[in-house]
Design a protein around this motif. Structure first.
Motif, PDB file in Angstrom:
ATOM      1  N   ASN A 223      66.209 -18.746  47.739  1.00  0.00           N
ATOM      2  CA  ASN A 223      65.124 -18.576  46.778  1.00  0.00           C
ATOM      3  C   ASN A 223      64.685 -19.901  46.154  1.00  0.00           C
ATOM      4  N   PHE A 224      65.445 -20.970  46.391  1.00  0.00           N
ATOM      5  CA  PHE A 224      64.984 -22.297  45.982  1.00  0.00           C
ATOM      6  C   PHE A 224      64.014 -22.849  47.015  1.00  0.00           C
ATOM      7  N   TRP A 225      64.341 -22.674  48.296  1.00  0.00           N
ATOM      8  CA  TRP A 225      63.477 -23.188  49.364  1.00  0.00           C
ATOM      9  C   TRP A 225      62.196 -22.380  49.492  1.00  0.00           C
ATOM     10  N   SER A 418      62.212 -25.992  41.974  1.00  0.00           N
ATOM     11  CA  SER A 418      61.972 -25.129  43.123  1.00  0.00           C
ATOM     12  C   SER A 418      60.483 -25.061  43.459  1.00  0.00           C
ATOM     13  N   SER A 419      59.643 -24.909  42.429  1.00  0.00           N
ATOM     14  CA  SER A 419      58.191 -24.850  42.663  1.00  0.00           C
ATOM     15  C   SER A 419      57.670 -26.147  43.259  1.00  0.00           C
ATOM     16  N   LEU A 420      58.140 -27.275  42.733  1.00  0.00           N
ATOM     17  CA  LEU A 420      57.693 -28.564  43.245  1.00  0.00           C
ATOM     18  C   LEU A 420      58.190 -28.802  44.668  1.00  0.00           C
ATOM     19  N   TYR A 421      59.414 -28.404  44.941  1.00  0.00           N
ATOM     20  CA  TYR A 421      59.964 -28.545  46.282  1.00  0.00           C
ATOM     21  C   TYR A 421      59.174 -27.698  47.281  1.00  0.00           C
ATOM     22  N   PHE A 422      58.877 -26.465  46.898  1.00  0.00           N
ATOM     23  CA  PHE A 422      58.094 -25.565  47.750  1.00  0.00           C
ATOM     24  C   PHE A 422      56.720 -26.165  48.029  1.00  0.00           C
ATOM     25  N   LEU A 423      56.100 -26.697  47.006  1.00  0.00           N
ATOM     26  CA  LEU A 423      54.787 -27.313  47.156  1.00  0.00           C
ATOM     27  C   LEU A 423      54.860 -28.540  48.061  1.00  0.00           C
ATOM     28  N   ALA A 424      55.916 -29.347  47.899  1.00  0.00           N
ATOM     29  CA  ALA A 424      56.078 -30.524  48.750  1.00  0.00           C
ATOM     30  C   ALA A 424      56.242 -30.119  50.209  1.00  0.00           C
TER      31      ALA A 424
END
Length: 644
Positions: A223-225, A418-424
């Motif tokens: 759920n982080f990825w 998590s949101s920033l990682y998903f966006l990246a």
């Protein structure tokens, strides 16, 4: 190292010093010196609007990374338009896109004070053209081969970068063992025995503490990825599991079982950055138990998945997506693809006909599942390019990016990261798709024209660096053979994505060298230092991609199959380069450790992930071993004996 996190010197990489506030918006976006005049010298020379007002230190991490996404998307859109209207470019003209154009547009205040939810409202995003269809030629099928015309054979096969197409290069004709007993990836996977299902439905006995631990692993990993499950949903899943209410065949029960299965898988593959070989026997036994428990939950979920296929809701779509992720963990790409395709189809349906009474949370969930499917579909297409497309690539430019009002984690910090990682990850996947479209699409790809591709390569690499520059500190990374450890495991994974993209961007230079266009007697004349430098950039990116690979949780749980193929492809590219003395001299001795490093990792991951092993991964490991053997010979003694 005692944890899966890679710790920097001070726990966090040093950030670049913020620019002074007197720089204009354009110069700040272009990262050049500004004289502070109105208009400044740079803007006057570029004939663009010179504005002030966006203070460098007033933007948070979210604004920085989103500004970078917008800048990349705008530049790529302009590059697409330029290539479409200018089929042939004079090799002495300035670069295809002036960075001032995109920077000036951003500098006009189009992005000031934005948030995650605001990005989709910008027209730049919705105007990005969709991913073009790539030509598809599996190994040994319909691939023209003329042994008397190496250049044409290489250039014609370069429209795709799948490992199978690379293995088909004529450069490897002198290494027959590489292709000996080779079976196409699709045939290997299609001929696998079907999954065994249990005759009776079983549910593992778990305590409340066990459930909390498994769901916590799910939250910090899957759920982080792919932050698709809200905190409210996670609480509902816990209630279903602890109450043992499994008799109902509704989508929520199915989703709860899949969540537990993925949580068990997350525990089974956690903390492998040091390598699977160092695990104690007791720890291996514990992980095997969690893996077996995950399989039991998954088996139970499979028997209820008909409710997801027949239902039309965000929960039903969620079930299909989680089933795809678990099949990816099992290293069964065809089954994973089937469920990605099914989840994407439901996303398209629900996005086209949104229910009138649908809560905003459900709308956001569908969009997040859409982007998760987009990433995974693109990754699978990179190695099985003849897979049927789901259609999500046709509309991805019109779908809003993840919003910031969807609560997925217990702490605001982890939720933001998590949101920033998903966006990246979304932004990188879109960039990779555009790289393939602009450079390698048959008939229009710039890599086929040595008068065009240098400018396209330069611009794409600029966009890649822009993406990297706006990553928050937690995901920042350095690049090089003496690079520093990243602050987090996620930064290490993003570095791998960066290196993948860089190697593909610079590959046209290597292609033309291997095809005999540059060098002594080449039609393009002797290779210039600039050409050699860019060939080295491609080879270094391939080698660094190999050497920086670790047991990142996302790689092991989701990408083992994809990773094994891409690493075999990177090794093949390096072997082809080693056979040319000019290129071999640009490769450092680190290449001699690459094969052993990869085999140790992939074989360890196979053991941790359990039986049955993947025949595709096994074949990739065999190819990597053969390539490594030839590299040891060629790099150490030269290729003269092999080319006689």
């Amino acid at each position: 190292m005692s944890s899966p996190m890679e710790n920097g010197t001070n726990g966090e990489p040093a950030r670049k010093r913020l620019r002074t506030s007197h720089a204009c918006d354009v110069c700040r976006a272009r990262k050049i010196r500004c004289d502070g005049n109105t208009p400044c010298a740079a803007c006057s020379q570029a004939d663009c609007d010179c504005t002030y007002g966006s203070e460098a230190n007033s933007r948070g991490k979210t604004d920085l990374i989103l500004e970078g996404v917008l800048r990349v998307e705008r530049f790529l859109h302009e590059m697409n338009a330029t290539l479409a209207t200018t089929p042939y470019l004079d090799r002495h003209r300035p670069p295809i896109i002036s960075p001032v154009i995109g920077a000036a547009s951003i500098g006009r205040g189009s992005f000031s004070g934005s948030s995650l939810a605001d990005l989709h409202q910008n027209p730049t995003i919705s105007n990005i053209p969709p991913l073009a269809h790539r030509s598809r030629t599996p190994l040994g099928l319909d691939e023209p081969h003329n042994p008397n015309n190496l250049e044409n054979a290489v250039l014609d096969s370069w429209h795709t970068s799948t490992t199978e197409s690379v293995l088909n290069w004529p450069h490897f004709d002198v290494f027959p063992s590489l292709r000996h007993d080779y079976v196409s990836i699709f045939q290997l996977e299609q001929s696998r025995p079907p999954m065994r299902t249990r005759a009776a439905t079983m549910y593992p006995y778990v305590t409340a503490e066990d459930v909390d631990g498994i769901l916590e692993s799910f939250e910090h990993a899957v759920n982080f990825w792919y932050p698709t499950m809200s905190r409210g949903q996670l609480g509902q899943m816990r209630l279903i599991i602890t109450s043992g209410a499994f008799d109902e065949d509704g989508p929520h029960t199915c989703l709860a079982l899949l969540t537990m299965a993925l949580g068990c898988a997350s525990e089974a593959i956690s903390a492998l950055t040091l390598g699977a070989a160092i695990l104690s026997d007791e720890e291996k036994k514990r992980r095997a138990g969690r893996r077996a428990m995950g399989d039991i939950y998954f088996d139970s979920a499979l028997k209820k998945l008909y409710v997801a296929h027949t239902g039309v809701s965000s929960t039903a779509t969620h079930c299909l997506f989680f089933a795809a992720v678990y099949f990816a963990f099992l290293r069964r790409p065809l089954q994973a693809w089937e469920y990605i395709h099914a989840a994407a189809a439901k996303c398209l349906l629900l996005l086209s006909y949104p229910p009138h009474d649908e809560p905003p949370e459900d709308q956001e969930r569908i969009r997040r599942i859409f982007w998760s499917c987009y990433i995974l579909e693109s990754d699978y297409l990179a190695e099985l390019s003849s897979l049927p497309l789901s259609g999500i690539a046709r509309i991805e430019s019109s779908i809003p990016l993840p919003g910031d009002s969807y609560h997925t984690h217990a702490t605001p910090l982890e939720e933001e990261q998590s949101s920033l990682y998903f966006l990246a990850c979304i932004s990188m996947r879109r960039l990779l798709n555009r790289v393939h479209q602009l450079l390698y699409a048959r008939g229009t790809g710039a890599s086929m024209d040595n008068a065009r591709f240098p400018y396209v390569v330069a611009e794409l690499n600029h966009q890649l660096d822009e993406w990297r520059d706006v990553l928050p500190a937690a995901f920042a990374f350095t690049v090089g053979f003496d690079c520093k450890p990243t602050a987090t495991e996620h930064g290490g994974f993003l570095r791998q994505r960066y290196l993948t993209c860089q190697s593909v961007i610079y590959r046209p230079y290597l292609m033309w060298m291997l095809g005999g266009v540059y060098g002594e007697g080449g039609t393009g004349g002797p290779a210039s230092q600039d050409v050699l430098k860019n060939c080295k950039a491609c080879m270094d990116a391939c080698l660094l991609h190999i050497l920086n690979l670790r047991g990142f949780a996302q790689t092991v749980l989701v990408d083992t199959w994809i990773c094994s193929l891409s690493m075999a492809g990177a090794m093949l590219v390096i072997l082809a380069a080693c056979r040319m003395p000019t290129l071999r001299s640009l490769i450092g001795p680190d290449v001699l450790a690459a094969g052993h490093h990869l085999r140790e990792l992939l074989e360890g991951w196979q053991r941790v992930s359990g039986d049955p092993s993947s025949p595709s991964v096994d074949q990739s490991v065999r190819i990597i071993g053969e390539v490594d053997r030839f590299i040891q010979q060629v790099y150490g003694s030269g290729a003269s004996e092999l080319t006689r």
